[in-house]
Design a protein around this motif. Structure first.
Motif, mmCIF file in Angstrom:
data_model
loop_
_atom_site.group_PDB
_atom_site.id
_atom_site.type_symbol
_atom_site.label_atom_id
_atom_site.label_comp_id
_atom_site.label_asym_id
_atom_site.label_seq_id
_atom_site.Cartn_x
_atom_site.Cartn_y
_atom_site.Cartn_z
ATOM 1 N N ASP A 89 4.862 25.356 -8.090
ATOM 2 C CA ASP A 89 4.238 24.052 -8.324
ATOM 3 C C ASP A 89 4.341 23.627 -9.790
ATOM 4 N N THR A 90 4.861 24.486 -10.639
ATOM 5 C CA THR A 90 5.023 24.161 -12.044
ATOM 6 C C THR A 90 5.978 22.983 -12.196
ATOM 7 N N ALA A 91 5.508 21.944 -12.868
ATOM 8 C CA ALA A 91 6.305 20.725 -13.024
ATOM 9 C C ALA A 91 5.551 19.740 -13.897
ATOM 10 N N VAL A 92 6.240 18.697 -14.298
ATOM 11 C CA VAL A 92 5.571 17.531 -14.861
ATOM 12 C C VAL A 92 5.214 16.625 -13.691
ATOM 13 N N TYR A 93 3.963 16.263 -13.597
ATOM 14 C CA TYR A 93 3.472 15.435 -12.501
ATOM 15 C C TYR A 93 3.321 13.990 -12.984
ATOM 16 N N TYR A 94 3.894 13.088 -12.208
ATOM 17 C CA TYR A 94 3.900 11.668 -12.544
ATOM 18 C C TYR A 94 3.121 10.870 -11.502
ATOM 19 N N CYS A 95 2.378 9.922 -11.992
ATOM 20 C CA CYS A 95 1.696 8.956 -11.155
ATOM 21 C C CYS A 95 2.574 7.710 -11.036
ATOM 22 N N ALA A 96 2.522 7.075 -9.884
ATOM 23 C CA ALA A 96 3.271 5.835 -9.685
ATOM 24 C C ALA A 96 2.419 4.858 -8.886
ATOM 25 N N ALA A 97 2.648 3.579 -9.121
ATOM 26 C CA ALA A 97 1.904 2.547 -8.406
ATOM 27 C C ALA A 97 2.811 1.367 -8.090
ATOM 28 N N ASP A 98 2.635 0.822 -6.891
ATOM 29 C CA ASP A 98 3.278 -0.425 -6.490
ATOM 30 C C ASP A 98 2.227 -1.521 -6.571
ATOM 31 N N LEU A 99 2.436 -2.472 -7.458
ATOM 32 C CA LEU A 99 1.387 -3.459 -7.687
ATOM 33 C C LEU A 99 1.981 -4.815 -8.034
ATOM 34 N N ASN A 100 1.126 -5.826 -7.915
ATOM 35 C CA ASN A 100 1.509 -7.120 -8.466
ATOM 36 C C ASN A 100 0.451 -7.552 -9.473
ATOM 37 N N ARG A 101 0.861 -8.424 -10.356
ATOM 38 C CA ARG A 101 0.014 -8.718 -11.503
ATOM 39 C C ARG A 101 -0.710 -10.048 -11.358
ATOM 40 N N VAL A 102 -0.256 -10.879 -10.425
ATOM 41 C CA VAL A 102 -0.919 -12.146 -10.161
ATOM 42 C C VAL A 102 -0.864 -12.399 -8.661
ATOM 43 N N LEU A 103 -1.767 -13.247 -8.167
ATOM 44 C CA LEU A 103 -1.769 -13.599 -6.761
ATOM 45 C C LEU A 103 -0.420 -14.214 -6.381
ATOM 46 N N GLY A 104 0.222 -13.636 -5.368
ATOM 47 C CA GLY A 104 1.511 -14.145 -4.932
ATOM 48 C C GLY A 104 2.683 -13.715 -5.782
ATOM 49 N N GLY A 105 2.422 -12.904 -6.780
ATOM 50 C CA GLY A 105 3.495 -12.454 -7.646
ATOM 51 C C GLY A 105 4.344 -11.376 -7.014
ATOM 52 N N SER A 106 5.458 -11.063 -7.649
ATOM 53 C CA SER A 106 6.342 -10.034 -7.120
ATOM 54 C C SER A 106 5.739 -8.661 -7.336
ATOM 55 N N TYR A 110 5.592 0.999 -11.019
ATOM 56 C CA TYR A 110 5.262 1.444 -12.364
ATOM 57 C C TYR A 110 5.046 2.961 -12.369
ATOM 58 N N TRP A 111 5.393 3.555 -13.507
ATOM 59 C CA TRP A 111 5.274 5.002 -13.679
ATOM 60 C C TRP A 111 4.365 5.347 -14.841
ATOM 61 N N GLY A 112 3.673 6.472 -14.711
ATOM 62 C CA GLY A 112 2.965 7.033 -15.832
ATOM 63 C C GLY A 112 3.892 7.892 -16.670
ATOM 64 N N GLN A 113 3.359 8.423 -17.756
ATOM 65 C CA GLN A 113 4.161 9.227 -18.682
ATOM 66 C C GLN A 113 4.299 10.679 -18.217
ATOM 67 N N GLY A 114 3.441 11.100 -17.327
ATOM 68 C CA GLY A 114 3.513 12.462 -16.804
ATOM 69 C C GLY A 114 2.542 13.406 -17.490
ATOM 70 N N THR A 115 2.145 14.433 -16.746
ATOM 71 C CA THR A 115 1.276 15.467 -17.284
ATOM 72 C C THR A 115 1.807 16.820 -16.799
ATOM 73 N N GLN A 116 1.853 17.782 -17.707
ATOM 74 C CA GLN A 116 2.439 19.079 -17.399
ATOM 75 C C GLN A 116 1.445 19.964 -16.651
ATOM 76 N N VAL A 117 1.909 20.542 -15.570
ATOM 77 C CA VAL A 117 1.154 21.554 -14.833
ATOM 78 C C VAL A 117 1.979 22.835 -14.845
ATOM 79 N N THR A 118 1.384 23.897 -15.354
ATOM 80 C CA THR A 118 2.061 25.194 -15.409
ATOM 81 C C THR A 118 1.216 26.215 -14.660
#
Length: 121
Positions: A89-106, A110-118
């Protein structure tokens, strides 16, 4: 501007547990999915778990039964509870999100910078 910030990584012994968190901030209207990925040294980034607003929570086979993804109240924070950790399970773990920034927007991914898990004794 949107930022995803992960926290909670670190060093843990085999068999131990760790909880990662990720908070999305900035100009956000709606988040339809949040997920965790990981990248081990020398390997490609791989998907770990997803928690969509609509649909089923899913896990990679390698973590099923050991990891739990959650997103309380469908807010901007997602967690990854990791139990029974192994050196694999050792790895850099990244968070990701699918989002829009305004109503009706595309929708954007988006990705986070990552956090190391050893995981090591």
């Amino acid at each position: 501007q949107v930022e995803l910030a992960e926290t909670g990584g670190g060093l843990v012994q085999p068999g131990g547990s760790l909880t990662l968190s990720c908070t999305a901030s900035g100009t956000i209207f709606s988040i339809r999915n949040m997920a965790w990925y990981r990248q081990a040294p020398g390997a490609d980034r791989e998907w770990v778990a997803s928690i969509p607003v609509r649909g089923l929570i899913e896990y990679a086979n390698s973590v099923k039964g050991r990891f739990t993804i959650s997103r309380p109240n469908a807010g901007n924070t997602v967690y990854l509870q990791m139990n029974s950790l192994t050196p694999e399970d050792t790895a850099v773990y990244y968070c990701a999100a699918d989002l829009n920034r305004v109503l009706g927007g595309s929708w954007g991914h988006y990705w986070g910078q990552g956090t190391q898990v050893t995981v090591s004794s």
